[in-house]
Design a protein around this motif. Structure first.
Motif, PDB file in Angstrom:
ATOM      1  N   ASN A  36       0.832  -1.201   0.000  1.00 42.52           N
ATOM      2  CA  ASN A  36       0.000   0.000   0.000  1.00 42.52           C
ATOM      3  C   ASN A  36       0.871   1.258   0.000  1.00 42.52           C
ATOM      4  O   ASN A  36       2.091   1.186   0.065  1.00 42.52           O
ATOM      5  N   PHE A  37       0.189   2.410  -0.057  1.00 43.37           N
ATOM      6  CA  PHE A  37       0.941   3.660  -0.162  1.00 43.37           C
ATOM      7  C   PHE A  37       1.831   3.891   1.040  1.00 43.37           C
ATOM      8  O   PHE A  37       2.931   4.417   0.933  1.00 43.37           O
ATOM      9  N   PHE A  38       1.327   3.505   2.222  1.00 44.32           N
ATOM     10  CA  PHE A  38       2.102   3.708   3.444  1.00 44.32           C
ATOM     11  C   PHE A  38       3.451   2.991   3.369  1.00 44.32           C
ATOM     12  O   PHE A  38       4.488   3.542   3.730  1.00 44.32           O
ATOM     13  N   ALA A  39       3.443   1.761   2.851  1.00 43.23           N
ATOM     14  CA  ALA A  39       4.687   1.000   2.733  1.00 43.23           C
ATOM     15  C   ALA A  39       5.644   1.667   1.757  1.00 43.23           C
ATOM     16  O   ALA A  39       6.855   1.750   1.998  1.00 43.23           O
ATOM     17  N   VAL A  40       5.102   2.171   0.643  1.00 43.87           N
ATOM     18  CA  VAL A  40       5.938   2.871  -0.333  1.00 43.87           C
ATOM     19  C   VAL A  40       6.523   4.131   0.278  1.00 43.87           C
ATOM     20  O   VAL A  40       7.705   4.447   0.126  1.00 43.87           O
ATOM     21  N   PHE A  41       5.660   4.857   1.020  1.00 39.92           N
ATOM     22  CA  PHE A  41       6.119   6.081   1.686  1.00 39.92           C
ATOM     23  C   PHE A  41       7.279   5.787   2.632  1.00 39.92           C
ATOM     24  O   PHE A  41       8.290   6.473   2.628  1.00 39.92           O
ATOM     25  N   ASP A  50     -10.941   9.941  20.204  1.00 43.18           N
ATOM     26  CA  ASP A  50     -12.041   9.790  21.166  1.00 43.18           C
ATOM     27  C   ASP A  50     -11.687  10.402  22.524  1.00 43.18           C
ATOM     28  O   ASP A  50     -12.005   9.844  23.578  1.00 43.18           O
ATOM     29  N   GLY A  51     -10.987  11.532  22.492  1.00 44.56           N
ATOM     30  CA  GLY A  51     -10.638  12.237  23.718  1.00 44.56           C
ATOM     31  C   GLY A  51      -9.497  11.635  24.500  1.00 44.56           C
ATOM     32  O   GLY A  51      -9.172  12.103  25.592  1.00 44.56           O
ATOM     33  N   ILE A  52      -8.863  10.616  23.944  1.00 48.49           N
ATOM     34  CA  ILE A  52      -7.769   9.926  24.633  1.00 48.49           C
ATOM     35  C   ILE A  52      -6.465  10.163  23.884  1.00 48.49           C
ATOM     36  O   ILE A  52      -6.442  10.137  22.649  1.00 48.49           O
ATOM     37  N   LEU A  53      -5.403  10.410  24.634  1.00 48.35           N
ATOM     38  CA  LEU A  53      -4.089  10.527  24.024  1.00 48.35           C
ATOM     39  C   LEU A  53      -3.575   9.117  23.746  1.00 48.35           C
ATOM     40  O   LEU A  53      -3.100   8.431  24.642  1.00 48.35           O
ATOM     41  N   VAL A  54      -3.687   8.693  22.491  1.00 49.57           N
ATOM     42  CA  VAL A  54      -3.322   7.328  22.119  1.00 49.57           C
ATOM     43  C   VAL A  54      -1.812   7.150  22.117  1.00 49.57           C
ATOM     44  O   VAL A  54      -1.282   6.165  22.631  1.00 49.57           O
ATOM     45  N   LEU A 111      -0.176  17.862  16.061  1.00 52.88           N
ATOM     46  CA  LEU A 111      -1.351  17.354  16.757  1.00 52.88           C
ATOM     47  C   LEU A 111      -2.264  16.760  15.697  1.00 52.88           C
ATOM     48  O   LEU A 111      -2.764  17.465  14.825  1.00 52.88           O
ATOM     49  N   ILE A 112      -2.438  15.419  15.727  1.00 49.30           N
ATOM     50  CA  ILE A 112      -3.233  14.779  14.693  1.00 49.30           C
ATOM     51  C   ILE A 112      -4.387  13.994  15.315  1.00 49.30           C
ATOM     52  O   ILE A 112      -4.370  13.679  16.505  1.00 49.30           O
ATOM     53  N   GLY A 113      -5.374  13.673  14.489  1.00 52.65           N
ATOM     54  CA  GLY A 113      -6.561  12.956  14.939  1.00 52.65           C
ATOM     55  C   GLY A 113      -7.758  13.393  14.099  1.00 52.65           C
ATOM     56  O   GLY A 113      -7.752  14.481  13.521  1.00 52.65           O
ATOM     57  N   GLN A 114      -8.785  12.566  14.038  1.00 52.53           N
ATOM     58  CA  GLN A 114      -9.929  12.855  13.179  1.00 52.53           C
ATOM     59  C   GLN A 114     -10.801  13.982  13.713  1.00 52.53           C
ATOM     60  O   GLN A 114     -11.393  14.731  12.948  1.00 52.53           O
ATOM     61  N   ASN A 115     -10.897  14.112  15.029  1.00 49.94           N
ATOM     62  CA  ASN A 115     -11.825  15.058  15.634  1.00 49.94           C
ATOM     63  C   ASN A 115     -11.160  16.433  15.787  1.00 49.94           C
ATOM     64  O   ASN A 115     -10.334  16.651  16.669  1.00 49.94           O
ATOM     65  N   GLN A 116     -11.544  17.371  14.911  1.00 47.95           N
ATOM     66  CA  GLN A 116     -10.959  18.708  14.953  1.00 47.95           C
ATOM     67  C   GLN A 116     -11.316  19.445  16.243  1.00 47.95           C
ATOM     68  O   GLN A 116     -10.525  20.229  16.766  1.00 47.95           O
ATOM     69  N   ILE A 117     -12.509  19.190  16.777  1.00 42.56           N
ATOM     70  CA  ILE A 117     -12.948  19.872  18.002  1.00 42.56           C
ATOM     71  C   ILE A 117     -12.050  19.500  19.172  1.00 42.56           C
ATOM     72  O   ILE A 117     -11.652  20.353  19.971  1.00 42.56           O
ATOM     73  N   GLU A 118     -11.705  18.210  19.296  1.00 44.88           N
ATOM     74  CA  GLU A 118     -10.835  17.774  20.388  1.00 44.88           C
ATOM     75  C   GLU A 118      -9.465  18.430  20.287  1.00 44.88           C
ATOM     76  O   GLU A 118      -8.904  18.877  21.307  1.00 44.88           O
ATOM     77  N   LYS A 122       3.903   2.536  18.535  1.00 40.97           N
ATOM     78  CA  LYS A 122       3.783   1.554  19.618  1.00 40.97           C
ATOM     79  C   LYS A 122       2.366   0.993  19.726  1.00 40.97           C
ATOM     80  O   LYS A 122       2.182  -0.130  20.196  1.00 40.97           O
ATOM     81  N   GLN A 123       1.377   1.776  19.303  1.00 39.10           N
ATOM     82  CA  GLN A 123      -0.011   1.379  19.479  1.00 39.10           C
ATOM     83  C   GLN A 123      -0.632   0.941  18.150  1.00 39.10           C
ATOM     84  O   GLN A 123      -0.394   1.563  17.109  1.00 39.10           O
ATOM     85  N   LYS A 124      -1.453  -0.111  18.198  1.00 38.24           N
ATOM     86  CA  LYS A 124      -2.130  -0.596  16.991  1.00 38.24           C
ATOM     87  C   LYS A 124      -3.061   0.469  16.408  1.00 38.24           C
ATOM     88  O   LYS A 124      -3.210   0.593  15.189  1.00 38.24           O
ATOM     89  N   GLU A 125      -3.717   1.260  17.297  1.00 34.46           N
ATOM     90  CA  GLU A 125      -4.615   2.304  16.816  1.00 34.46           C
ATOM     91  C   GLU A 125      -3.865   3.339  15.981  1.00 34.46           C
ATOM     92  O   GLU A 125      -4.366   3.827  14.973  1.00 34.46           O
ATOM     93  N   THR A 126      -2.637   3.660  16.420  1.00 35.54           N
ATOM     94  CA  THR A 126      -1.807   4.603  15.672  1.00 35.54           C
ATOM     95  C   THR A 126      -1.459   4.043  14.305  1.00 35.54           C
ATOM     96  O   THR A 126      -1.575   4.722  13.283  1.00 35.54           O
ATOM     97  N   GLU A 127      -1.035   2.794  14.280  1.00 33.30           N
ATOM     98  CA  GLU A 127      -0.649   2.160  13.013  1.00 33.30           C
ATOM     99  C   GLU A 127      -1.820   2.147  12.028  1.00 33.30           C
ATOM    100  O   GLU A 127      -1.651   2.461  10.848  1.00 33.30           O
ATOM    101  N   ARG A 128      -3.007   1.807  12.529  1.00 37.09           N
ATOM    102  CA  ARG A 128      -4.185   1.775  11.653  1.00 37.09           C
ATOM    103  C   ARG A 128      -4.518   3.169  11.128  1.00 37.09           C
ATOM    104  O   ARG A 128      -4.793   3.347   9.940  1.00 37.09           O
TER     105      ARG A 128
END
Length: 276
Positions: free
Chosen positions: A1-6, A247-251, A62-69, A264-270
């Motif tokens: 996938n693109f991530f691997a190429v990157f 979701d309001g948590i520092l992953v 600072l990254i994440g889907q929720n702009q409000i957070e 380190k975290q699976k959520e980050t990798e995904r």
């Protein structure tokens, strides 16, 4: 996938940056830390039990889907979230001092940690006035000092050559991207500890992105920067550290070179893989 190429193309760059970050990590001064910090509204937690530190002369994305957070976290650091009806608990430490609700102390803190969230400069009569506003907040009255601060700040943000002949023309004569750089110059006149940036204008032009990358490298010689990023590739290129909220948590919060290559975290990798 693109991530691997990157990753394949970025391996040498990230490896070098990781080594540099690891060597400097132990000697960097902490300018701000949140410890077991929770932000709530009407008793409902929005940001949960945050633990993180910001270091001097670094760029943190600072990254994440929720702009409000992400915007809320920047307001917390700027210490204006309580104005919007939020409450918090836990420790907030800046410059080794716990923040109190003394208005004098809060105003000083906000000067050291200014927030860029709006590029509307219509309140200022001209470009010089819009830039020198930071000097005014610092109670600098000497015109020579103001002019020196303005020129230096505009040079750092690579605006000086573009505006030096029209400093007393309206701010509206500038493009949106130039007005963003003008906002940065105004914050630099405050001589801050850390500039908080809640949005960056979209740059479709590669040259504009390169200009901003150079500017952030210059700014971090003066102070730290925390940027709410939507463009993760841009974040990966310019930041020393990355902080991932979900979701309001520092992953995860780590050196960017390690964050984007060996999370380190699976959520980050995904999250990162999906975006790339």
């Amino acid at each position: 996938n693109f991530f691997a190429v990157f990753l394949l193309f970025q391996t040498n760059i990230f490896s070098k940056r990781l080594l540099e970050s690891q060597m400097s990590e132990n000697i960097k001064k902490t300018i701000l830390s949140l410890e077991n910090f929770t932000v709530s509204k009407h008793g409902i937690p929005i940001l949960h039990n945050l633990n993180c530190s910001i270091f001097e002369n670094t760029v943190t994305s600072l990254i994440g889907q929720n702009q409000i957070e992400k915007s809320l976290l920047l307001s917390v650091i700027h210490q204006t979230c309580e104005m919007k009806g939020f409450s918090y608990e836990g420790e907030f430490i800046a410059d080794f001092k716990e923040i109190t609700q003394s208005m004098k102390r809060l105003n000083e803190h906000r000067r050291k940690f200014p927030l860029v969230y709006d590029f509307d400069d219509s309140a200022f009569s001209h470009i010089f006035d819009a830039t020198a506003f930071g000097a005014k907040i610092k109670n600098i009255h000497s015109q020579a000092q103001k002019e020196s601060l303005v020129e230096n700040s505009l040079k750092i943000t690579e605006l000086w050559d573009e505006v030096k002949q029209k400093l007393y023309e309206p701010v509206t004569s500038l493009t949106k991207e130039q007005r963003f750089r003008l906002s940065l110059a105004r914050m630099l006149c405050l001589e801050p500890k850390c500039i908080l940036i809640d949005q960056i204008p979209y740059c479709s032009d590669h040259n504009e992105q390169q200009v901003l990358e150079r500017i952030f490298l210059k700014i971090k010689k003066q102070c730290s920067v925390i940027i709410n990023f939507s463009d993760i590739r841009f974040a990966a290129r310019v930041s020393d550290y990355t902080l991932f909220l979900q979701d309001g948590i520092l992953v995860e919060h780590d050196i960017s070179a390690r964050f984007f290559t060996r999370p380190k975290q699976k959520e980050t990798e995904r999250y990162v893989t999906n975006l790339f």
